[in-house]
Design a protein around this motif. Structure first.
Motif, PDB file in Angstrom:
ATOM      1  N   GLY A  98       8.894 -78.649 -37.554  1.00 42.69           N
ATOM      2  CA  GLY A  98      10.278 -78.278 -37.821  1.00 42.69           C
ATOM      3  C   GLY A  98      10.997 -79.317 -38.655  1.00 42.69           C
ATOM      4  N   GLU A  99      12.284 -79.084 -38.848  1.00 42.46           N
ATOM      5  CA  GLU A  99      13.098 -79.961 -39.690  1.00 42.46           C
ATOM      6  C   GLU A  99      13.634 -81.138 -38.888  1.00 42.46           C
ATOM      7  N   LEU A 100      13.576 -82.323 -39.487  1.00 38.68           N
ATOM      8  CA  LEU A 100      14.106 -83.540 -38.878  1.00 38.68           C
ATOM      9  C   LEU A 100      15.112 -84.149 -39.840  1.00 38.68           C
ATOM     10  N   ARG A 101      16.363 -84.234 -39.396  1.00 34.10           N
ATOM     11  CA  ARG A 101      17.415 -84.772 -40.264  1.00 34.10           C
ATOM     12  C   ARG A 101      17.609 -86.247 -39.946  1.00 34.10           C
ATOM     13  N   GLU A 126       3.725 -80.857 -40.615  1.00 32.45           N
ATOM     14  CA  GLU A 126       4.563 -79.762 -40.121  1.00 32.45           C
ATOM     15  C   GLU A 126       6.011 -80.185 -39.914  1.00 32.45           C
ATOM     16  N   VAL A 127       6.308 -81.477 -40.068  1.00 35.03           N
ATOM     17  CA  VAL A 127       7.682 -81.964 -39.927  1.00 35.03           C
ATOM     18  C   VAL A 127       8.292 -82.078 -41.320  1.00 35.03           C
ATOM     19  N   ARG A 128       9.404 -81.400 -41.521  1.00 35.48           N
ATOM     20  CA  ARG A 128      10.109 -81.414 -42.800  1.00 35.48           C
ATOM     21  C   ARG A 128      11.285 -82.375 -42.703  1.00 35.48           C
ATOM     22  N   LEU A 129      11.357 -83.325 -43.620  1.00 34.39           N
ATOM     23  CA  LEU A 129      12.386 -84.358 -43.575  1.00 34.39           C
ATOM     24  C   LEU A 129      13.594 -83.965 -44.418  1.00 34.39           C
ATOM     25  N   ASP A 130      14.767 -84.053 -43.822  1.00 36.57           N
ATOM     26  CA  ASP A 130      16.037 -83.848 -44.523  1.00 36.57           C
ATOM     27  C   ASP A 130      16.775 -85.181 -44.472  1.00 36.57           C
ATOM     28  N   ILE A 131      16.802 -85.902 -45.586  1.00 35.91           N
ATOM     29  CA  ILE A 131      17.335 -87.262 -45.624  1.00 35.91           C
ATOM     30  C   ILE A 131      18.794 -87.241 -46.078  1.00 35.91           C
ATOM     31  N   VAL A 132      19.666 -87.874 -45.302  1.00 34.50           N
ATOM     32  CA  VAL A 132      21.090 -87.982 -45.621  1.00 34.50           C
ATOM     33  C   VAL A 132      21.387 -89.439 -45.942  1.00 34.50           C
ATOM     34  N   LEU A 133      21.692 -89.728 -47.202  1.00 27.61           N
ATOM     35  CA  LEU A 133      22.022 -91.098 -47.590  1.00 27.61           C
ATOM     36  C   LEU A 133      23.455 -91.401 -47.182  1.00 27.61           C
TER      37      LEU A 133
END
Length: 321
Positions: A98-101, A126-133
């Motif tokens: 899943g997605e990991l923010r 399987e882990v999708r990274l959503d990076i917030v700077l």
């Protein structure tokens, strides 16, 4: 009042809350991703179903009536309950997926973490990274992010995490300007141009030093980004304090002063207590703690100049915030 509530959905509560927060329809519409006329029509239908006016319309915006205040209070409680259930369900996932923010400062991401994150993706595809700077504190209780990577000596008490290293800072200049960095004199420092983080970051000791000890006319450049600060030193705009993990990764820079413990800060991997046992969060925290530990000596200013993939060192320290 119970019967009218049968016709209300969670999206209706979200709309009421958005109008209350924005104090108007256009901003509320943008917040929830619909157009202005849709918000107007839906709000009118909600009020008709309830038999109560929720907002008074003024030239300055929409103001809550007593009935509206009760509805917003209920919307807030529902939002908290839904978010809490979401966190708990996320903690019961059977495998890392899943997605990991993840929220992280740009200086750590660009100069240090990208190769580590690439390795993590290879290990856990399987882990999708959503990076917030961001350097700001995001609300992990509201799931603005699942994991926060922060340099701080005072992590928020409502979060848990690991202290994995200590980030050292030192004074840097260009090697071509300081061919003998160990012989830099106080006169050279007094007459040099300086670069600094902006006054909005005045709580940092490195910024306070410049404010208290460097003449204003010698401060040639201010910026609110640590990465931008390092680039300014590298461009020759002036000398300045930057983290050793950034300065030592740039061959054109030299330390013209030793690391100063007063400027150092702990590096934390933080998450919400409800998420700490989520497989994807747990896998991410474990992986980063191990990989960052390999580079800990470099981050703490003890390795001198290195490439941007520093050598193996020791294990991480696992503590709870």
């Amino acid at each position: 009042m119970a019967e009218p509530f049968k016709n209300l959905a969670w999206d209706d509560f979200r709309l009421i809350k958005a109008v209350a927060d924005a104090k108007g329809l256009p901003a509320a519409a943008a917040q929830i991703g619909v157009n202005h006329s849709t918000v107007f029509r839906r709000l009118k239908q909600i009020e008709e179903n309830l038999g109560s006016v929720l907002f008074e319309r003024h030239r300055t915006g929409y103001a809550l009536t007593p009935a509206g205040e009760e509805m917003v209070a209920l919307a807030n409680r529902l939002d908290e309950e839904i978010t809490a259930v979401g966190r708990k369900l996320a903690g019961r996932e059977p495998a890392p997926s899943g997605e990991l923010r993840v929220t992280v400062p740009d200086s750590l991401l660009i100069d240090f973490l990208v190769p580590i994150l690439a390795s993590f993706r290879q290990r856990y595809p399987e882990v999708r990274l959503d990076i917030v700077l961001s350097n700001q504190a995001l609300n992990l209780s509201k799931r603005d992010a699942d994991v926060a990577i922060r340099a701080t000596d005072h992590p928020p008490e409502n979060l848990v995490g690991r202290r994995v290293a200590r980030i050292a800072w030192a004074l840097y200049g260009r090697s071509q300007d300081y061919p003998e960095p160990n012989a830099v004199t106080q006169e050279q420092l007094d007459t040099a141009n300086w670069v600094s983080l902006g006054d909005s970051l005045g709580a940092l000791k490195a910024v306070k030093f410049v404010q208290e000890h460097v003449a204003p006319e010698r401060v040639a450049y201010k910026i609110n980004s640590v990465l931008g600060l390092a680039e300014a030193v590298e461009a020759g705009i002036g000398i300045g304090h930057i983290p050793c993990l950034i300065g030592d990764a740039r061959p054109t820079l030299v330390r013209i002063g030793p690391p100063d413990e007063d400027y150092a800060a702990d590096l934390w991997l933080l998450t919400h207590p409800d998420l700490r046992h989520s497989p994807r969060v747990r896998a991410f925290l474990d992986f980063l703690a191990t990989e960052i530990a390999r580079h800990r000596r470099f981050m703490e200013g003890g390795a001198g100049h290195q490439s941007r993939v520093p050598p193996v060192d020791g294990p991480a320290t696992d503590v709870t915030a």
